[in-house]
Design a protein around this motif. Structure first.
Motif, PDB file in Angstrom:
ATOM      1  N   ARG A 278      11.637 -21.263 -10.442  1.00  0.00           N
ATOM      2  CA  ARG A 278      12.557 -21.711  -9.388  1.00  0.00           C
ATOM      3  C   ARG A 278      11.869 -21.718  -8.028  1.00  0.00           C
ATOM      4  NH1 ARG A 278      15.304 -20.144  -5.308  1.00  0.00           N
ATOM      5  NH2 ARG A 278      14.522 -18.013  -5.458  1.00  0.00           N
ATOM      6  N   GLN A 279      11.110 -20.657  -7.731  1.00  0.00           N
ATOM      7  CA  GLN A 279      10.425 -20.591  -6.441  1.00  0.00           C
ATOM      8  C   GLN A 279       9.365 -21.678  -6.304  1.00  0.00           C
ATOM      9  OE1 GLN A 279       9.362 -16.752  -4.706  1.00  0.00           O
ATOM     10  NE2 GLN A 279      10.381 -15.740  -6.429  1.00  0.00           N
ATOM     11  N   GLU A 281       9.485 -24.575  -7.709  1.00  0.00           N
ATOM     12  CA  GLU A 281      10.196 -25.846  -7.576  1.00  0.00           C
ATOM     13  C   GLU A 281      10.831 -26.011  -6.200  1.00  0.00           C
ATOM     14  OE1 GLU A 281      13.066 -25.872 -10.698  1.00  0.00           O
ATOM     15  OE2 GLU A 281      11.559 -25.714 -12.290  1.00  0.00           O
ATOM     16  N   GLU A 282      11.334 -24.916  -5.621  1.00  0.00           N
ATOM     17  CA  GLU A 282      12.195 -25.027  -4.447  1.00  0.00           C
ATOM     18  C   GLU A 282      11.594 -24.499  -3.154  1.00  0.00           C
ATOM     19  OE1 GLU A 282      15.882 -23.131  -5.367  1.00  0.00           O
ATOM     20  OE2 GLU A 282      16.207 -24.307  -7.210  1.00  0.00           O
ATOM     21  N   THR A 283      10.450 -23.811  -3.211  1.00  0.00           N
ATOM     22  CA  THR A 283       9.860 -23.246  -1.995  1.00  0.00           C
ATOM     23  C   THR A 283       8.379 -23.607  -1.908  1.00  0.00           C
ATOM     24  OG1 THR A 283       9.002 -21.124  -2.838  1.00  0.00           O
ATOM     25  CG2 THR A 283      11.382 -21.258  -2.381  1.00  0.00           C
ATOM     26  N   THR A 284       7.802 -23.331  -0.745  1.00  0.00           N
ATOM     27  CA  THR A 284       6.358 -23.528  -0.546  1.00  0.00           C
ATOM     28  C   THR A 284       5.647 -22.181  -0.403  1.00  0.00           C
ATOM     29  OG1 THR A 284       6.711 -23.748   1.853  1.00  0.00           O
ATOM     30  CG2 THR A 284       6.681 -25.785   0.537  1.00  0.00           C
ATOM     31  N   ARG A 318       4.023 -26.607  -9.992  1.00  0.00           N
ATOM     32  CA  ARG A 318       4.602 -26.963  -8.684  1.00  0.00           C
ATOM     33  C   ARG A 318       4.384 -28.437  -8.388  1.00  0.00           C
ATOM     34  NH1 ARG A 318       3.457 -22.977  -3.941  1.00  0.00           N
ATOM     35  NH2 ARG A 318       5.664 -22.402  -4.171  1.00  0.00           N
ATOM     36  N   ALA A 322       8.116 -29.701  -8.190  1.00  0.00           N
ATOM     37  CA  ALA A 322       8.621 -29.315  -6.864  1.00  0.00           C
ATOM     38  C   ALA A 322       9.670 -30.309  -6.385  1.00  0.00           C
ATOM     39  CB  ALA A 322       7.473 -29.237  -5.866  1.00  0.00           C
ATOM     40  N   VAL A 323      10.757 -29.778  -5.864  1.00  0.00           N
ATOM     41  CA  VAL A 323      11.817 -30.618  -5.314  1.00  0.00           C
ATOM     42  C   VAL A 323      11.323 -31.249  -4.031  1.00  0.00           C
ATOM     43  CG1 VAL A 323      14.167 -30.635  -4.393  1.00  0.00           C
ATOM     44  CG2 VAL A 323      13.589 -29.170  -6.340  1.00  0.00           C
ATOM     45  N   SER A 326      10.798 -29.602  -0.353  1.00  0.00           N
ATOM     46  CA  SER A 326      10.722 -28.134  -0.377  1.00  0.00           C
ATOM     47  C   SER A 326       9.421 -27.665   0.253  1.00  0.00           C
ATOM     48  CB  SER A 326      10.811 -27.623  -1.815  1.00  0.00           C
ATOM     49  OG  SER A 326       9.725 -28.075  -2.594  1.00  0.00           O
TER      50      SER A 326
END
Length: 326
Positions: A278-279, A281-284, A318, A322-323, A326
């Protein structure tokens, strides 16, 4: 010298989901367009000739009857499943003896969604790793104990037999076949042409471990996943979990193995992996921080578990998932 087209036969049964046929068919068709030649010769066969009604009312026309005698075997056979109350109804049975008889002559056999049940009935999946739509994992495992049913992943390949979770996962499986035949660049061009948001690897989970655990947990156990998720960056022992759910460590271990498919430590590890994914995918966040927040230790441990479980490095994961933004 001209390259011969691969003959691809789709076995279409009554009430199949249209996307189980149309999705992979489109992938092979776009590959033909981009190559500028017929790399895949697509044909539809079924227990009977003519039009076949799909699950939600549309009809597939031009379906040919399965030949009783096979002079030249197809290169690829795709069994498109029909999700419903019964994953292997009586009117699907005629394709089973055909598969049993001619499977040794077919180089690549594919099932989409509950098409895996027809392959299993024909003995094609005996001793092989396989998957199907998550709704039918337990049914496939119970009905065919010789099949090594894989809960994780949207498609699986084992010695020339490919099985997928179905619905859109059939598209991902077909793209993987195109890549195996014609390389990564063509598969990505097909994905872009089909306006896919992302192209998923076979190791992508059908749904998260947390969601699966919460669905299987009884009310007294509902705190288990929530507690783990709230304390991922801490050491979580079996004894600590047992206190939270009011069980002895031994009873908790037995319960987890029976209902969640692994030891308490394995359950915690899956949840840590879900959080790391999740991290990514959604964070840098830097990989070192992702590993620490998910409780996976350092960056080298994060790298090792991703390669072991998913077949890709954290950086590759990632890059794929990655979204945007993000």
């Amino acid at each position: 010298m001209a390259t011969l087209a691969r003959r691809v036969w789709f076995l279409v049964v009554p009430r199949t989901s249209m996307i189980n046929v149309a999705g992979p068919w489109e992938v092979f068709g776009h590959a033909n367009d981009l190559l500028g030649r017929e790399a895949y010769r697509l044909e539809a066969y079924g227990p009977t000739a003519g039009a076949v009604g799909t699950r939600y009312g549309l009809c597939l026309a031009g379906v040919r009857p399965l030949p009783t005698r096979l002079d030249t075997a197809p290169d690829i056979v795709v069994v498109a499943g029909a999700s419903g109350a019964d994953p292997m109804p009586e009117d699907h049975a005629p394709i089973v003896p055909w598969l049993r008889r001619y499977r040794p002559r077919v180089k690549t056999v594919v099932s989409i969604c509950t098409g895996a049940f027809a392959l299993a009935e024909a003995g094609v999946l005996d001793g092989r790793r396989a998957t199907t739509h998550w709704l039918y994992h337990d049914a496939l495992r119970t009905r065919f104990p010789k099949v090594r049913v894989i809960d994780e992943g949207i498609y699986v390949e084992d010695r020339g037999v490919w099985t997928s979770a179905g619905v859109t996962a059939g598209v991902d499986l077909a793209l993987a076949l195109v890549e195996s035949h014609h390389g990564h660049a063509l598969a990505m061009r097909v994905a872009k042409r089909m306006v896919l948001f992302l192209r998923r690897s076979g190791n992508q989970a059908q749904f998260s471990a947390a969601l699966r655990n919460q669905e299987r947990e009884s009310p007294p156990m509902s705190k288990l996943s929530s507690f783990v998720l709230e304390h991922l960056d801490e050491r979580i022992s079996v004894e600590r979990l047992a206190v939270q759910v009011g069980m002895s460590p031994r009873t908790l271990s037995r319960w987890c193995r029976k209902h969640l498919g692994g030891s308490p430590a394995e359950v915690v590890r899956r949840l840590r992996m879900d959080e790391a994914r999740r991290q990514l995918e959604e964070t840098t966040r830097p990989l070192k921080e992702v590993a620490a927040r998910a409780g996976l230790g350092d960056q080298s441990t994060l790298w090792r578990v991703f390669v072991q479980d998913l077949g890709v490095t954290p950086a590759e994961y990632r890059q794929r998932f990655a979204v945007e933004g993000s």
